[in-house]
Write an enzyme that holds these catalytic residues in place. Structure first.
Site, short mmCIF file in Angstrom:
data_model
loop_
_atom_site.label_atom_id
_atom_site.label_comp_id
_atom_site.label_asym_id
_atom_site.label_seq_id
_atom_site.Cartn_x
_atom_site.Cartn_y
_atom_site.Cartn_z
N ASP A 181 0.90 -1.14 0.00
CA ASP A 181 0.00 0.00 0.00
C ASP A 181 0.94 1.19 0.00
O ASP A 181 1.53 1.52 1.03
CB ASP A 181 -0.88 0.01 1.25
CG ASP A 181 -1.92 1.09 1.17
OD1 ASP A 181 -1.54 2.25 0.88
OD2 ASP A 181 -3.11 0.81 1.38
N HIS A 182 1.11 1.83 -1.15
CA HIS A 182 2.22 2.78 -1.25
C HIS A 182 2.04 3.99 -0.33
O HIS A 182 3.00 4.67 -0.01
CB HIS A 182 2.50 3.18 -2.70
CG HIS A 182 1.57 4.21 -3.25
ND1 HIS A 182 0.33 3.90 -3.73
CD2 HIS A 182 1.71 5.55 -3.41
CE1 HIS A 182 -0.25 5.01 -4.16
NE2 HIS A 182 0.56 6.03 -3.97
N HIS A 244 -5.62 2.94 0.91
CA HIS A 244 -4.74 4.02 1.38
C HIS A 244 -5.34 4.80 2.56
O HIS A 244 -4.68 5.03 3.56
CB HIS A 244 -4.46 5.02 0.25
CG HIS A 244 -3.94 4.39 -1.01
ND1 HIS A 244 -3.10 3.32 -1.01
CD2 HIS A 244 -4.15 4.70 -2.32
CE1 HIS A 244 -2.80 3.00 -2.26
NE2 HIS A 244 -3.43 3.80 -3.08
C1 BG6 Z 1 -3.25 4.76 -6.61
C2 BG6 Z 1 -4.60 4.91 -7.23
O1 BG6 Z 1 -3.22 3.68 -5.72
O2 BG6 Z 1 -2.91 5.94 -5.91
C3 BG6 Z 1 -4.63 6.11 -8.17
O3 BG6 Z 1 -4.92 3.74 -7.94
C4 BG6 Z 1 -4.17 7.35 -7.45
O4 BG6 Z 1 -5.93 6.30 -8.70
C5 BG6 Z 1 -2.85 7.11 -6.74
O5 BG6 Z 1 -4.03 8.38 -8.42
C6 BG6 Z 1 -2.50 8.29 -5.85
O6 BG6 Z 1 -1.22 8.13 -5.34
P1 BG6 Z 1 -0.35 9.39 -4.92
O7 BG6 Z 1 0.86 8.80 -4.31
O8 BG6 Z 1 -0.10 10.17 -6.17
O9 BG6 Z 1 -1.19 10.15 -3.95
#
Ligand code: BG6
Length: 505
Positions: A181-182, A244
């Site tokens: 989960d980044h 997230h």
């Molecule tokens: C991803 C989603 O997990 O996270 C995308 O699938 C989203 O739709 C993205 O744009 C957002 O990540 P960050 O790090 O740019 O906030």
């Protein structure tokens, strides 16, 4: 703490895909640059496309140069560590070929049998690939680790997530599985743990006695891009909230863990997910959930079309591109404190924050400031961009009387660190190589998060048309969302773009 890394191979399935070029290879390159990885950690890209090593390196080189245009020399050096194997992931022969290549690379580079498999593939392959690998013994850790990183989406509901977990756990131990989960890899999200548990001044206030409401959001200004196939089937709640934003909520709301280790931290976030009040009736959902879709509008000076005009989206699609949900956590610490969670595409700016609104003073002595904003003690944890933390409070304006103003105290990463913050992928790949799964979602947590979300998704599938609202691109979202907060006399923090310089931002 950084340990010396074991040598081995990072195997990326889905190597010809977008994520590999945009995020994974740049993250691995950065780890090389900063000497977290050495020439004893090599990369093998795997996918169906018929590249040879050189062609794949060329492709990765272009991607890296876009991001690091001044680093041609170190990029060239790094590219020598990258290899490529084309296989058909649906056949036994494909994996036999892969196994042969792995053995050859381990031998030629004199590496131990340490393998990290990164599944950056369509989710349908989350079944095939691990079981094929296991069939060849590539789950056996006797002579080296065998770990798997799995990208989201992890299932489409609780049932499918449970089935996938059960499947993976047939072949691998939980300690070998890294559900990425980044958001958990973002520096600012990890700092939340430090902020809460390395300081004594905030924790006594961190509860229902002192906090009026919490807001957690990830607003985006981008639209759908080329992801209609995935996005239109899923929508904002599945795409951002189930994973997230709920993970973030878990860290904001958790109790202090027994130890700062993966097991203890993940036990505490799981308890939060288990305590989130479930939506049991249609009325619960109507009262606490707002969904909406973007229409034509102006985003940062550029006119953008509506969601339904996006390529490959049906003209009558009811998929939500915005969602705001009011959660309650039924435990002692958070009794009756609303946790507002929201996310949306094509909003006026990209900003993710955690906002803690402390209760107003019991008696408004200084009525002038009280009128301006009730929640003048606000703590804002800016996840991105302009990462930092800001606490606002009232101060007296010099001169006669008691004219008060809101002022801020702030900490900004740009002052703290000379160098750019490591990307989430960098941190998470390094953690997986070190076998630390603290910042990865555990099986029971993923299932619990689906359990929270499933009734909402089911309701939307049945009644989507009747509850879908609309908002102009470039706005802060639909008015219905503001109305939901206004019911409890709350208001969204809608930040302006400069967090650091403008004290009101
Ligand atoms: C991803 C989603 O997990 O996270 C995308 O699938 C989203 O739709 C993205 O744009 C957002 O990540 P960050 O790090 O740019 O906030």
């Amino acid at each position: 703490m950084q340990h010396k890394l074991a040598n081995g191979i990072i195997v990326i399935f889905g190597a010809s895909g977008d994520l590999t070029a945009r995020k994974l290879i740049p993250a691995i390159f950065h780890l090389y640059q900063h000497k977290s990885l050495t020439k004893n950690n090599i990369v093998l890209g795997v996918s169906r496309s018929a590249f040879n090593d050189e062609q794949f390196r060329q492709k990765m080189c272009e991607a890296l140069l876009t991001e690091y245009p001044d680093d041609q020399k170190s990029i060239n050096k790094f590219l020598n560590q990258i290899y490529y194997q084309s296989i058909d992931v649906y056949t036994d022969e494909g994996y036999t070929l892969l196994n042969k290549r792995l053995k050859a690379l381990l031998k030629s580079h004199k590496l131990d049998n340490n393998l990290l498999f990164y599944l950056s593939t369509p989710p349908s392959l989350y079944y095939q690939i691990p079981s094929h690998l296991a069939k060849l013994g590539l789950n056996d850790e006797t002579d080296g680790y065998k770990r798997i990183i799995i990208e989201k989406p992890f299932g489409i509901d609780e049932k499918s997530a449970c089935a996938l977990n059960a499947h993976l756990l047939q072949h691998y131990k939980e300690s070998q599985l890294f559900r990425i989960d980044h958001y958990l890899g973002k520096e600012t999200v990890q700092n939340l743990l430090v902020f809460r548990f390395a300081n004594s001044i905030f924790e006594p206030l961190w509860n229902a006695a002192h906090i009026d409401n919490v807001q957690i959001y990830a607003n985006e200004s981008i639209g759908l891009g080329s992801r209609a196939g995935y996005y239109d089937q899923n929508g904002a709640i599945r795409d951002m909230i189930q994973n997230h934003l709920l993970q973030l909520l878990g860290i904001v709301a958790m109790e202090a863990p027994a130890k700062m280790d993966a097991y203890s931290i993940r036990n505490e976030t799981l308890k939060v997910f288990q305590s989130i009040r479930r939506f049991r009736t249609a009325e619960d959902i109507k009262q606490n959930v707002v969904i909406a879709q973007y229409q034509e509008g102006c985003v940062q000076g550029v006119i953008k079309g509506s969601y339904r005009d996006e390529q490959a989206v049906a003209k009558d699609s009811t998929t939500e591109t915005y969602a705001a949900i009011r959660f309650f956590i039924d435990n002692w610490r958070w009794h009756n404190v609303p946790f507002y969670v929201r996310t949306g595409k094509r909003l006026n700016q990209r900003v993710s924050e955690v906002v803690i609104n402390f209760k107003p003073t019991p008696h408004p002595f200084f009525s002038q400031v009280q009128k301006i904003t009730k929640f003048k003690n606000q703590l804002v944890i800016r996840i991105q961009p302009d990462e930092g933390i800001k606490l606002s409070f009232a101060a007296k304006e010099p001169g006669s009387g008691f004219k008060t103003h809101e002022v801020d105290m702030g900490f900004y990463y740009s002052d703290f660190a000379q160098k750019a913050l490591p990307t989430a992928y960098e941190r998470l790949i390094l953690d997986a190589l070190q076998g630390d799964n603290t910042l990865f979602a555990r099986n029971d947590a993923v299932e619990a998060c689906w359990n929270i979300i499933d009734p909402i998704i089911q309701y939307i599938h049945k009644h989507g048309k009747s509850i879908l609202n609309f908002y102009p691109s470039g706005s802060f979202g639909p008015v219905e969302s503001d109305k939901m907060l206004a019911e409890l006399d709350h208001i969204w923090r809608n930040p302006s773009s400069n967090f650091k310089q403008n004290s009101k931002a």
